[in-house]
Design a protein around this motif. Structure first.
Motif, PDB file in Angstrom:
ATOM      1  N   GLY A 127      -2.907   7.364  -0.122  1.00 57.18           N
ATOM      2  CA  GLY A 127      -3.727   8.576  -0.222  1.00 57.18           C
ATOM      3  C   GLY A 127      -5.046   8.334  -0.917  1.00 57.18           C
ATOM      4  O   GLY A 127      -5.966   9.151  -0.815  1.00 57.18           O
ATOM      5  N   SER A 128      -5.139   7.184  -1.634  1.00 61.80           N
ATOM      6  CA  SER A 128      -6.400   6.887  -2.322  1.00 61.80           C
ATOM      7  C   SER A 128      -6.899   5.467  -2.035  1.00 61.80           C
ATOM      8  O   SER A 128      -8.065   5.165  -2.273  1.00 61.80           O
ATOM      9  CB  SER A 128      -6.233   7.064  -3.839  1.00 61.80           C
ATOM     10  N   SER A 129      -6.020   4.592  -1.534  1.00 60.53           N
ATOM     11  CA  SER A 129      -6.408   3.206  -1.270  1.00 60.53           C
ATOM     12  C   SER A 129      -6.275   2.917   0.216  1.00 60.53           C
ATOM     13  O   SER A 129      -5.157   2.850   0.744  1.00 60.53           O
ATOM     14  CB  SER A 129      -5.539   2.237  -2.078  1.00 60.53           C
ATOM     15  N   ALA A 130      -7.401   2.734   0.882  1.00 60.03           N
ATOM     16  CA  ALA A 130      -7.375   2.425   2.314  1.00 60.03           C
ATOM     17  C   ALA A 130      -6.741   1.066   2.559  1.00 60.03           C
ATOM     18  O   ALA A 130      -6.056   0.861   3.579  1.00 60.03           O
ATOM     19  CB  ALA A 130      -8.797   2.452   2.875  1.00 60.03           C
ATOM     20  N   ALA A 131      -6.924   0.125   1.629  1.00 63.14           N
ATOM     21  CA  ALA A 131      -6.357  -1.219   1.796  1.00 63.14           C
ATOM     22  C   ALA A 131      -4.836  -1.164   1.776  1.00 63.14           C
ATOM     23  O   ALA A 131      -4.152  -1.757   2.624  1.00 63.14           O
ATOM     24  CB  ALA A 131      -6.872  -2.142   0.698  1.00 63.14           C
ATOM     25  N   ASP A 132      -4.291  -0.431   0.794  1.00 64.23           N
ATOM     26  CA  ASP A 132      -2.833  -0.323   0.716  1.00 64.23           C
ATOM     27  C   ASP A 132      -2.273   0.398   1.938  1.00 64.23           C
ATOM     28  O   ASP A 132      -1.199   0.039   2.465  1.00 64.23           O
ATOM     29  CB  ASP A 132      -2.420   0.414  -0.557  1.00 64.23           C
ATOM     30  N   GLU A 133      -2.984   1.419   2.406  1.00 62.40           N
ATOM     31  CA  GLU A 133      -2.514   2.144   3.583  1.00 62.40           C
ATOM     32  C   GLU A 133      -2.527   1.235   4.809  1.00 62.40           C
ATOM     33  O   GLU A 133      -1.630   1.297   5.654  1.00 62.40           O
ATOM     34  CB  GLU A 133      -3.357   3.386   3.828  1.00 62.40           C
ATOM     35  N   ALA A 134      -3.511   0.376   4.903  1.00 62.56           N
ATOM     36  CA  ALA A 134      -3.573  -0.549   6.037  1.00 62.56           C
ATOM     37  C   ALA A 134      -2.399  -1.523   6.001  1.00 62.56           C
ATOM     38  O   ALA A 134      -1.801  -1.845   7.035  1.00 62.56           O
ATOM     39  CB  ALA A 134      -4.897  -1.303   6.020  1.00 62.56           C
ATOM     40  N   VAL A 135      -2.075  -2.013   4.805  1.00 61.26           N
ATOM     41  CA  VAL A 135      -0.944  -2.950   4.670  1.00 61.26           C
ATOM     42  C   VAL A 135       0.369  -2.251   5.037  1.00 61.26           C
ATOM     43  O   VAL A 135       1.193  -2.787   5.779  1.00 61.26           O
ATOM     44  CB  VAL A 135      -0.882  -3.504   3.233  1.00 61.26           C
ATOM     45  N   VAL A 136       0.567  -1.032   4.521  1.00 58.22           N
ATOM     46  CA  VAL A 136       1.802  -0.303   4.815  1.00 58.22           C
ATOM     47  C   VAL A 136       1.908  -0.027   6.308  1.00 58.22           C
ATOM     48  O   VAL A 136       2.975  -0.168   6.922  1.00 58.22           O
ATOM     49  CB  VAL A 136       1.860   1.004   4.004  1.00 58.22           C
ATOM     50  N   SER A 137       0.798   0.363   6.922  1.00 64.48           N
ATOM     51  CA  SER A 137       0.799   0.641   8.362  1.00 64.48           C
ATOM     52  C   SER A 137       1.132  -0.623   9.157  1.00 64.48           C
ATOM     53  O   SER A 137       1.894  -0.585  10.133  1.00 64.48           O
ATOM     54  CB  SER A 137      -0.553   1.193   8.789  1.00 64.48           C
ATOM     55  N   ALA A 138       0.576  -1.761   8.730  1.00 67.98           N
ATOM     56  CA  ALA A 138       0.835  -3.019   9.431  1.00 67.98           C
ATOM     57  C   ALA A 138       2.302  -3.432   9.294  1.00 67.98           C
ATOM     58  O   ALA A 138       2.933  -3.888  10.256  1.00 67.98           O
ATOM     59  CB  ALA A 138      -0.079  -4.113   8.886  1.00 67.98           C
ATOM     60  N   ILE A 139       2.845  -3.270   8.090  1.00 58.63           N
ATOM     61  CA  ILE A 139       4.255  -3.614   7.880  1.00 58.63           C
ATOM     62  C   ILE A 139       5.147  -2.735   8.753  1.00 58.63           C
ATOM     63  O   ILE A 139       6.093  -3.212   9.397  1.00 58.63           O
ATOM     64  CB  ILE A 139       4.626  -3.462   6.395  1.00 58.63           C
ATOM     65  N   SER A 140       4.851  -1.439   8.801  1.00 56.50           N
ATOM     66  CA  SER A 140       5.662  -0.503   9.593  1.00 56.50           C
ATOM     67  C   SER A 140       5.597  -0.858  11.075  1.00 56.50           C
ATOM     68  O   SER A 140       6.612  -0.847  11.787  1.00 56.50           O
ATOM     69  CB  SER A 140       5.183   0.930   9.375  1.00 56.50           C
ATOM     70  N   SER A 141       4.401  -1.196  11.533  1.00 56.40           N
ATOM     71  CA  SER A 141       4.238  -1.537  12.948  1.00 56.40           C
ATOM     72  C   SER A 141       5.001  -2.809  13.298  1.00 56.40           C
ATOM     73  O   SER A 141       5.697  -2.890  14.318  1.00 56.40           O
ATOM     74  CB  SER A 141       2.753  -1.703  13.269  1.00 56.40           C
ATOM     75  N   LEU A 142       4.882  -3.827  12.410  1.00 59.55           N
ATOM     76  CA  LEU A 142       5.598  -5.078  12.645  1.00 59.55           C
ATOM     77  C   LEU A 142       7.111  -4.861  12.624  1.00 59.55           C
ATOM     78  O   LEU A 142       7.847  -5.391  13.463  1.00 59.55           O
ATOM     79  CB  LEU A 142       5.198  -6.105  11.581  1.00 59.55           C
ATOM     80  N   ARG A 159       8.800  -2.156  13.348  1.00 61.77           N
ATOM     81  CA  ARG A 159       9.255  -1.472  14.565  1.00 61.77           C
ATOM     82  C   ARG A 159       9.393  -2.457  15.719  1.00 61.77           C
ATOM     83  O   ARG A 159      10.345  -2.398  16.493  1.00 61.77           O
ATOM     84  CB  ARG A 159       8.273  -0.363  14.928  1.00 61.77           C
ATOM     85  N   ARG A 160       8.447  -3.375  15.832  1.00 60.96           N
ATOM     86  CA  ARG A 160       8.515  -4.357  16.903  1.00 60.96           C
ATOM     87  C   ARG A 160       9.714  -5.296  16.742  1.00 60.96           C
ATOM     88  O   ARG A 160      10.254  -5.806  17.731  1.00 60.96           O
ATOM     89  CB  ARG A 160       7.219  -5.176  16.953  1.00 60.96           C
ATOM     90  N   LEU A 161      10.116  -5.533  15.488  1.00 60.13           N
ATOM     91  CA  LEU A 161      11.234  -6.435  15.219  1.00 60.13           C
ATOM     92  C   LEU A 161      12.572  -5.693  15.159  1.00 60.13           C
ATOM     93  O   LEU A 161      13.610  -6.303  14.868  1.00 60.13           O
ATOM     94  CB  LEU A 161      11.007  -7.173  13.897  1.00 60.13           C
ATOM     95  N   GLY A 162      12.548  -4.383  15.399  1.00 61.89           N
ATOM     96  CA  GLY A 162      13.784  -3.596  15.360  1.00 61.89           C
ATOM     97  C   GLY A 162      14.273  -3.317  13.961  1.00 61.89           C
ATOM     98  O   GLY A 162      15.470  -3.099  13.742  1.00 61.89           O
ATOM     99  N   GLN A 163      13.355  -3.310  12.991  1.00 59.33           N
ATOM    100  CA  GLN A 163      13.714  -3.063  11.597  1.00 59.33           C
ATOM    101  C   GLN A 163      13.191  -1.693  11.170  1.00 59.33           C
ATOM    102  O   GLN A 163      12.208  -1.195  11.722  1.00 59.33           O
ATOM    103  CB  GLN A 163      13.133  -4.162  10.695  1.00 59.33           C
ATOM    104  N   VAL A 164      13.854  -1.095  10.185  1.00 54.32           N
ATOM    105  CA  VAL A 164      13.403   0.181   9.654  1.00 54.32           C
ATOM    106  C   VAL A 164      12.699  -0.063   8.325  1.00 54.32           C
ATOM    107  O   VAL A 164      12.907  -1.081   7.669  1.00 54.32           O
ATOM    108  CB  VAL A 164      14.578   1.163   9.477  1.00 54.32           C
TER     109      VAL A 164
END
Length: 683
Positions: free
Chosen positions: A609-624, A626-631
């Motif tokens: 909500g305040s750090s664009a860098a952290d949000e980008a990392v979290v978004s990338a981890i979530s996307s990866l 999902r592709r690997l079938g992990q929650v």
């Protein structure tokens, strides 16, 4: 002794066969006796029923004859007093026929139906003549009687009654014959049973005589066998050394002697370097070969009075008493380190071995008198100090000796105290103040608690509640973490299994429980068995268990550990990667290891909500993931903004103080098993 037991078994087998034969014969005799009694009772019933049939058949004839006599008197004299037997004939006949039918049913082979019909026809014939006379038509009545129809019916009644009586008598005679035969057979079998029992008694007496002759020798060999079993319970099967528990008892006695006599005592703990790596590279047989070689070398250098024991999978304990000085104790420890520097041949390979050696000296002024911080006093404390000294040698690179000295190492002394006290607490977790807290894990899609993370807590008997940060790092640095993780696993699986039983009765889906698995626990060869035992004892489904491993454990993961994780996943257990994003591991581990859940570290969540860098990392981890079938689960959620952003960035699950603080199980009963579906996001 094996031959003697075999001979005894053969004789006992013959006696057993004879005994079972006698038992079978007695059972047959008993069965025949019961059958005889039942047949006798049946015969008595049939005899009584046959008598009733004879009586009632004759009563039917008597009723009809009395009615006919009254009818004839009335027809001749017109005197109504002759009609009295006739007037009661119908009721008497009905009673006799009913009784006859009931008795015939008991016999089963008598059919009085025709007799009843004929009797009714005869009675109707008599009634017709009487009614004609009453109406003044006496001549017609006389003509009817003279026709002989009534006489012929009465003859038929007599014949049918005789047949019924004969059938009843035949059935009764057959039952009596059958009863006599059964009595004769039961008597014969009973006599054989008595003779067989007498023969068995003789056989048992002969067997007892033989048994008494062998008893003295058997008892002697039994005592020798018990002695061997006692040695097995105190000795390690691989090395022949004393096991840890009896070694602790011996150490306690040595400490008592040291205090009593004022002498010095050297406690040396030898930890084979890279033992886990050896097991991974060479298999358990390779590690065993190295350990046996080290034990042989140490046995050759120790004296008969020294205590040598296997303290752990890769640890050898040596206690030497008395020692004259700290220098002498250090010399002993250096000799231990030199003795295990070996070249061991394993499957055609030469393996160079070394050891990290920890030394604790008791007495000799090293431990000042009276209680003092970090001073070894009890057996558990001395062993914890030795373990800490060994860790110090390992941290310095291994292949060296490290002397434990609480007077100059306050930090290590504090660690030693914590570990020693925790070792005692694990012996009786309830009395020692150890308990398990549970923090809710929430599914952000349906806003429901779907799991709890089990977190160890310590209510210290003297210092009160200790924050996890004051004791968990210390225990993770010692072998005690394996026992502590095992305690939490068993406690948590039992608790969640209990909750799930209540949820099942309310038609709610089962909860899951997430349990932390430290690197040492993950490397423990008994991990899979420990998990299986906990699931079996609690009844918790494997699919309801999540084991959390850290990134640091992933970095240290060997092929053996990866196979161990795969075995757990095959059981149905989920593996979660905890504190992900702290920078220790490579993303390649997400594909090489059977990870089912990624828990994003709170350091990446706290600035959502305040750090664009952290949000980008979290978004990338979530996307990866999902592709690997992990929650993905976001840890450390402390406000609504973090929660909303985590969900928007692809996190399916979350935990943190905003959703629920860790609490004892008793305070979470309505959260775990709600009376109505709760809305948990209120904080």
């Amino acid at each position: 002794m094996v031959e003697r037991i075999s001979a005894f078994d053969r004789r006992a087998g013959g006696v057993a066969v004879a005994a079972w034969s006698v038992v079978l014969l007695v059972l047959v005799s008993f069965g025949l006796t019961v059958a005889t009694v039942q047949a006798g009772a049946r015969t008595d019933q049939e005899t009584a029923a046959a008598r009733t049939v004879v009586r009632d058949a004759r009563e039917v004839q008597a009723v009809l004859l009395d009615a006919e006599t009254g009818q004839r008197g009335y027809l001749i004299t017109q005197d109504r007093s002759f009609l009295e037997p006739y007037a009661t004939a119908d009721a008497r006949l009905a009673q006799a026929l009913a009784s006859l039918e009931a008795a015939s049913d008991q016999l089963g082979g008598v059919h009085p139906g025709l007799l009843e019909v004929l009797a009714r026809v005869k009675l109707d014939h008599l009634e017709t003549a009487v009614e004609l006379t009453k109406r003044g038509r006496a001549d017609d009545a006389a003509t009817l009687v003279a026709s002989g129809a009534g006489r012929r019916v009465m003859d038929d009644v007599r014949d049918e009654a005789a047949r019924v009586i004969a059938d009843a008598a035949q059935i009764a005679d057959a039952g009596a014959t059958r009863s006599v035969r059964l009595r004769a057979l039961a008597t014969t079998t009973g006599a054989l049973s008595v003779l067989s029992v007498l023969a068995l008694v003789v056989l048992l007496l002969r067997h007892q005589t033989r048994l008494e002759r062998e008893q003295a020798a058997a008892e002697l060999e039994a005592r020798e066998a018990v002695g061997r079993l006692e040695r097995l319970s105190t000795q390690d099967a691989l090395t022949g050394l004393m096991l840890r528990r009896p070694a602790e008892e011996e150490l306690a006695r040595a400490l008592a002697r040291s205090r009593r006599d004022g002498t010095g005592l050297a406690v040396v703990l030898c930890d084979v370097d890279r033992f886990t790596e050896l097991n991974s590279r060479l298999g358990s047989g390779g590690g065993d070969a190295v350990l046996v070689a080290a034990v042989q070398a140490l046995t050759a250098m120790t004296g008969a009075a020294d205590l040598l024991a296997r303290a752990g999978p890769d640890e050898i304990l040596l206690v030497v008493e008395p020692v004259a000085s700290v220098a002498d104790a250090e010399q002993i420890a250096r000799r231990v380190a030199q003795a295990v520097e070996l070249d061991v041949e394993v499957d055609g390979q030469t393996v160079a071995t070394s050891a990290s050696v920890g030394l604790v000296v008791v007495g000799l002024g090293v431990d000042p008198p009276g209680p003092a911080p970090g001073v070894p006093a009890t057996t558990a404390q001395v062993l914890s100090a030795a373990d800490e000294a060994t860790n110090g040698a390992k941290q310095a690179g291994g292949r060296r000796v490290h002397l434990f000295d609480p007077a100059t190492d306050v930090v290590r002394g504090a660690h030693y105290r914590i570990v020693g006290e925790l070792r005692q607490a694990l012996e009786d977790p309830a009395a020692g103040g150890l308990w398990v807290a549970y923090q809710p894990l929430v599914d952000l899609v349906d806003d429901q608690v779907f799991a709890f993370e089990a977190l160890v807590r310590w209510e210290h008997p003297d210092r009160g509640p200790l924050p996890p940060g004051q004791f968990v790092p210390h225990v993770e640095a010692s072998e005690l973490i394996v026992g502590l993780d095992r305690h939490v696993l068993r406690t948590a699986t039992h608790q969640v299994a209990h909750w799930n039983a209540d949820r099942r009765r309310r038609g709610l889906p089962p909860l899951r429980v997430s349990v932390n698995c430290a690197p040492r626990t993950l490397a423990d060869p008994g991990l899979v068995s420990t998990v299986k035992d906990a699931l079996a004892e609690s009844g918790l489904a494997p699919t309801s268990l999540v084991l959390e491993i850290t990134e640091s454990a992933v970095v240290q993961a060997t092929r053996v550990v990866a196979d161990r994780l795969a075995t757990l996943v095959d059981l149905g257990v989920t593996i979660a990667l905890d504190d992900f994003g702290t920078g220790y591991s490579s993303l390649s581990y997400l594909t090489h290891l059977p990870i089912g859940m990624i828990k994003i570290d709170r350091s990446l969540v706290q600035d959502l909500g305040s750090s664009a860098a952290d949000e980008a990392v979290v978004s990338a981890i979530s996307s990866l993931a999902r592709r690997l079938g992990q929650v993905v689960l976001a840890e450390g959620v402390e406000d609504q903004t973090q929660l909303d952003r985590a969900m928007a960035l692809g996190c399916r699950f979350a935990q943190g103080y905003h959703l629920g603080r860790p609490a004892p199980a008793r305070e979470l009963a309505l959260v775990a098993v709600p009376l109505a579906v709760p809305h948990v996001r209120a904080g």
